[in-house]
Enzyme design. Sequence first.
Site, PDB file in Angstrom:
ATOM      1  N   GLU A 260       0.821  -1.219   0.000  1.00 41.02           N
ATOM      2  CA  GLU A 260       0.000   0.000   0.000  1.00 41.02           C
ATOM      3  C   GLU A 260       0.854   1.267   0.000  1.00 41.02           C
ATOM      4  OE1 GLU A 260      -2.282  -0.323   3.596  1.00 41.02           O
ATOM      5  OE2 GLU A 260      -3.356  -2.115   2.959  1.00 41.02           O
ATOM      6  N   ARG A 263       3.113   7.665  -0.309  1.00 43.88           N
ATOM      7  CA  ARG A 263       4.152   8.675  -0.481  1.00 43.88           C
ATOM      8  C   ARG A 263       5.160   8.315  -1.567  1.00 43.88           C
ATOM      9  NH1 ARG A 263       5.709  11.740   3.979  1.00 43.88           N
ATOM     10  NH2 ARG A 263       4.894  10.043   5.258  1.00 43.88           N
ATOM     11  N   TYR A 303       4.285  18.426  11.225  1.00 41.77           N
ATOM     12  CA  TYR A 303       5.293  17.425  11.618  1.00 41.77           C
ATOM     13  C   TYR A 303       6.700  18.024  11.665  1.00 41.77           C
ATOM     14  CZ  TYR A 303       1.576  14.779   9.224  1.00 41.77           C
ATOM     15  OH  TYR A 303       0.383  14.303   8.763  1.00 41.77           O
ATOM     16  N   CYS A 329      -2.229  33.710   9.534  1.00 42.91           N
ATOM     17  CA  CYS A 329      -1.950  34.356  10.816  1.00 42.91           C
ATOM     18  C   CYS A 329      -1.614  33.339  11.896  1.00 42.91           C
ATOM     19  CB  CYS A 329      -3.150  35.185  11.238  1.00 42.91           C
ATOM     20  SG  CYS A 329      -3.590  36.326   9.944  1.00 42.91           S
ATOM     21  N   GLU A 330      -0.502  32.650  11.729  1.00 47.84           N
ATOM     22  CA  GLU A 330      -0.018  31.710  12.733  1.00 47.84           C
ATOM     23  C   GLU A 330       1.491  31.646  12.602  1.00 47.84           C
ATOM     24  OE1 GLU A 330      -1.629  28.283  14.007  1.00 47.84           O
ATOM     25  OE2 GLU A 330      -3.615  28.504  13.090  1.00 47.84           O
ATOM     26  N   TYR A 358       0.486  14.017   0.497  1.00 53.11           N
ATOM     27  CA  TYR A 358       0.010  14.673   1.719  1.00 53.11           C
ATOM     28  C   TYR A 358       0.159  16.193   1.643  1.00 53.11           C
ATOM     29  CZ  TYR A 358       0.383   9.813   3.111  1.00 53.11           C
ATOM     30  OH  TYR A 358       0.278   8.444   3.147  1.00 53.11           O
TER      31      TYR A 358
END
Length: 400
Positions: A260, A263, A303, A329-330, A358
């Site tokens: 499976e 990535r 991550y 805004c972070e 992803y």
Amino acid sequence: MAERFQTPLYVYSADQMIERLGLFQQALANRRHLVCYAVKANSALAILKVLAEHGAGFDIVSGGELARLQAAAPEAVGRVVFSGAGKTIDEIDQALEAGILAFNVESEAELGLLASRAARRKRKARFSLRVNPDVFAETHPYISTGLREHKFGIDIRQARRIYVEAARSRWLAAHGVSVHIGSQIRSAEPFGAAVARVAKLVRELEKDGIRLKTVDAGGGLGINYHLGEGESFDAQSVVGEYARAVENALTGLDVTLLLEPGRFLVAQAGVLLARVLYVKRNGKKTFVVTDAAMNDLIRPALYEAFHQIVPVAPRPGRAAPVDIVGPVCETGDFFARDRKFQPVEPGDLVAILDAGAYGMAQSSNYNTRPRPAEVLVRGAELKLIRRRETIADLFAPEIL
Ligand code: LLP
């Protein structure tokens, strides 16, 4: 492409995805196998279609992903395995109706529910237990899954009993066994160890008169996000080593091997193209503000993932440390921190590499930002596979 479709823009190479799929298929040429692309990595309809055309099966985790396959590659629905710890009744019904290859069942309760839904429609359900092999794999804690402390799978020590009990059900057909130990795993060894434990279970079950047809080794093979300049990534030998580790663990077993990978098939086939909006200096720090943000690619924020970033048309001059950030805004809205970068100016394009997996799949509309468009390149052909969202798209489900 940036001029034609604007930025931020995801650009993918279909050729590289097909090549990567082929590497698995070639490495496993001596064993019956099916490479089930993990749809979650990038679920664009056009990508599913291309991979299906080249013989891929699919690993799905929701009714939504199944619907994507039904739309993009209905002929491949028989090559679908359905993973996930929280399948709903509706999703189970949908997958039974579609006639997927097998359910990767993650708990006894789910197996019971599957049996009762199969009984309702008087159609046997093929299942594999997803066992938890209790194997440690070195990766980020958020994407490690193969230990008993994780929410995934069924304790491998319980699996034999469950198969034996399930054999009494008229509506369950034990098809195989599956395992998935985590994601972005850079060494073949833990895969071999996990499959060896699974192989032992398959042999034990044979003694009980239960013959499984498939062993699903899951996904998780990692890529190198940190390639230095001039270095190249030898995907063929990475796949070769991985395939050997898994194959060795299966020696003597007459089973079809399912994999499976997500990535590995699509990450390096994709870039996120962004335009520099501002270059600003706060004290000692220099910030390159791009029009792409954490809502478009959340991996660095979530991550602390590393993505290489390159200027599309490099300017001469000395590289100096900068933070490459988005407009959200972070403080977590960054793509790179204290990264040595060639000088750039507003209007320049930068490419965030290895963004095919992803990236878009985990994008959001945070800050009411429409999601990027996506382009698929195949040979000399270039195709818009998803138009840029509009503000009207974003408002559509809302009620005023
Ligand atoms: N099979 C199962 C049951 C999975 O849970 C996953 C990924 C895969 C296959 C595919 O794994 P891959 O070959 O892509 O490593 N969002 C994270 C990765 C999450 C992986 C979740 N499960 C990231 O951006 O690194």
